[in-house]
Design an enzyme around this catalytic site. Structure first.
Site, short mmCIF file in Angstrom:
data_model
loop_
_atom_site.label_atom_id
_atom_site.label_comp_id
_atom_site.label_asym_id
_atom_site.label_seq_id
_atom_site.Cartn_x
_atom_site.Cartn_y
_atom_site.Cartn_z
CG ASP A 77 -2.29 0.70 0.89
OD1 ASP A 77 -2.27 1.93 1.05
OD2 ASP A 77 -3.29 0.07 0.51
CG ASP A 78 0.43 6.08 0.60
OD1 ASP A 78 1.39 6.28 -0.16
OD2 ASP A 78 -0.36 6.99 0.96
CG ASP A 155 -6.26 6.17 -2.27
OD1 ASP A 155 -7.46 6.52 -2.37
OD2 ASP A 155 -5.75 5.83 -1.19
CB SER A 187 -9.86 4.74 -4.31
OG SER A 187 -8.95 3.79 -3.84
CG ASP A 212 -9.39 4.47 4.57
OD1 ASP A 212 -9.92 4.40 3.46
OD2 ASP A 212 -8.33 5.09 4.80
C1 GLA Z 1 -6.58 5.96 1.68
C2 GLA Z 1 -7.08 4.57 1.35
C3 GLA Z 1 -6.46 3.55 2.30
C4 GLA Z 1 -4.96 3.62 2.22
C5 GLA Z 1 -4.48 5.04 2.49
C6 GLA Z 1 -3.00 5.19 2.24
O1 GLA Z 1 -7.04 6.40 2.94
O2 GLA Z 1 -8.48 4.50 1.40
O3 GLA Z 1 -6.92 2.24 1.99
O4 GLA Z 1 -4.55 3.20 0.94
O5 GLA Z 1 -5.16 5.98 1.68
O6 GLA Z 1 -2.55 6.48 2.49
#
Ligand code: GLA
Length: 402
Positions: A77-78, A155, A187, A212
């Site tokens: 992820d991020d 995202d 997203s 989230d």
């Molecule tokens: C958003 C997404 C999360 C995650 C964060 C990462 O909030 O909805 O699932 O990927 O960003 O910063």
């Protein structure tokens, strides 16, 4: 960013992305919920977003039996990238935390017959403040493909919402044109008030459409209720190749009791949701691992019809959910108790209320244990006790004997 109208028209008329991926809901592991944006590897070497974390999880997926039941994606992820692009404008992994580079990590994962997913953002920055793909979409698609990436979560932070329905399909075109099959997780609807789900399904394999998930029962319940409302009938666009994503499984973390973990597993199965665990597979308890690997629940989730289950009746704090499964004519169902009274609730529910309408009746099994429970006809009653914040997950097979 501005595409000729003709291209947009072509994109707009495609119905249901068909890149051969996600024919059933994707299963795997994702870093965000459990490991967030931990980048201090000196103080948190085992938990920071680094190649070590993803290699550890790939090892656990294979060695502890998850891959054998379907969990194949290792999703970054991020917070994986450098804060700066390279001299040619390409995204690059943080060199301290991914010293061998993404291609090597992808090779490691592929050698275990797993797949590697990565995270980007359609806007100018990711939600965590790392470089976004706006103005770099083609280059980023090519970079991901050159590394051997198999899945992209894109995202939607740091962009105007008006750009979202235009931009996400463009990234899909760029991903396709790399020639590498890359599962596309959008997203897009999570950032819009009234998303056009037909258009989303035309470009995306899976998509987040709600806030989230957090490590709490409240969070799980709010997601279940959002899916129960099903505003705009978003359940109807789910099917092979396209799934709504209620966000990660938090089973095996800190926030849910054992019964609540059963609820998440049951409901994510009924919802035909991607099963992306976000937990620490190195520390997980046996009971959570067994739940995550429960074959009965997984078979409901992975049913080839790919139909998203729906909330079909509510009785106070009791919800009845139903999902058609193969062979056609059979069903999975969940009787969910969102109440918090001490003892379990005694529930007496007619077959018809569970969505079981065939007069010859159904053999009911407990999906988690596989045990036969009873036979139910549309007008007969199913009597059971469901504990607070608990669930009965059933399978109903047409009775062909009578
Ligand atoms: C958003 C997404 C999360 C995650 C964060 C990462 O909030 O909805 O699932 O990927 O960003 O910063």
């Amino acid at each position: 960013m501005i595409l000729p109208l003709a291209v947009l028209v072509i994109i707009g008329t495609v119905s249901g992305l068909d890149n051969g991926l996600a024919r059933t809901p994707p299963m795997g592991w994702m870093s965000w919920q459990r490991f967030r944006c931990i980048i201090d590897c000196e103080n948190q070497p085992k938990d920071c977003i680094s190649e070590r974390l993803f290699m550890d999880m790939a090892d656990r997926l294979v060695d502890d039996g998850y891959a054998a039941v379907g969990y194949k994606y290792v999703n970054i992820d991020d917070c994986w990238s450098s804060k700066e692009r390279d001299g040619e404008g390409r995204l690059q992994a943080d060199p301290k935390r991914f010293p061998n580079g993404m291609k090597t990590l992808a090779d490691y994962v592929h050698n275990k017959s797993l797949k590697l997913g990565i995270y980007g953002d359609f806007g100018t920055y990711t939600c965590g403040g790392y470089p976004g793909s706006k103005f770099y979409m083609q280059s980023d698609a090519q970079t991901f493909a050159s590394w051997g990436i198999d899945s992209l979560k894109l995202d939607g932070c740091y962009t105007g919402t008006g750009d979202i329905p235009i931009g996400y399909p463009i990234m899909e075109e760029f991903l396709n044109s790399t020639g590498r099959p890359i599962l596309y997780s959008c997203s897009w609807p999570a950032y819009l008030q009234k998303p056009n789900y037909q258009n989303i399904a035309a470009s995306c394999n899976i998509w987040r459409n709600y806030g989230d998930i957090q490590d709490s029962w409240d969070s799980v319940v709010s997601i279940i209720n959002f899916y129960g409302k099903d505003s705009g009938n978003f359940s109807s666009v789910a099917g092979p190749g396209n799934f709504n994503d209620p966000d990660m499984l938090i089973i095996g973390n800190f926030g849910l009791s054992y019964e609540q973990q059963r609820v998440q597993m049951a409901m994510w199965s009924i919802l035909a949701a991607p099963l992306l665990m976000s937990n620490d597979l190195r520390l997980i308890r046996k009971e959570s691992r067994e739940l995550l690997q429960n074959k009965g629940a997984i078979s409901i989730n992975q049913d080839p019809l790919g139909i998203q289950g729906k909330l079909i009746a509510t009785m106070g704090k009791i919800q009845i959910w139903n999902k058609p499964i193969t062979p056609v004519g059979n069903f999975a169902f969940a009787i969910l108790n969102l109440g918090d009274g001490g003892p379990g609730s005694l529930i007496s529910v007619k077959g018809a209320t569970l969505g079981l309408m065939a007069s010859q009746g159904y053999n009911i099994t407990d999906a988690f244990t596989g045990e036969f429970v009873t036979v139910i006809k549309p007008s007969s009653y199913f009597n059971l006790t469901v504990v607070p914040s608990g669930v009965f997950l059933g399978k109903a097979y047409l009775n062909t004997m009578s």
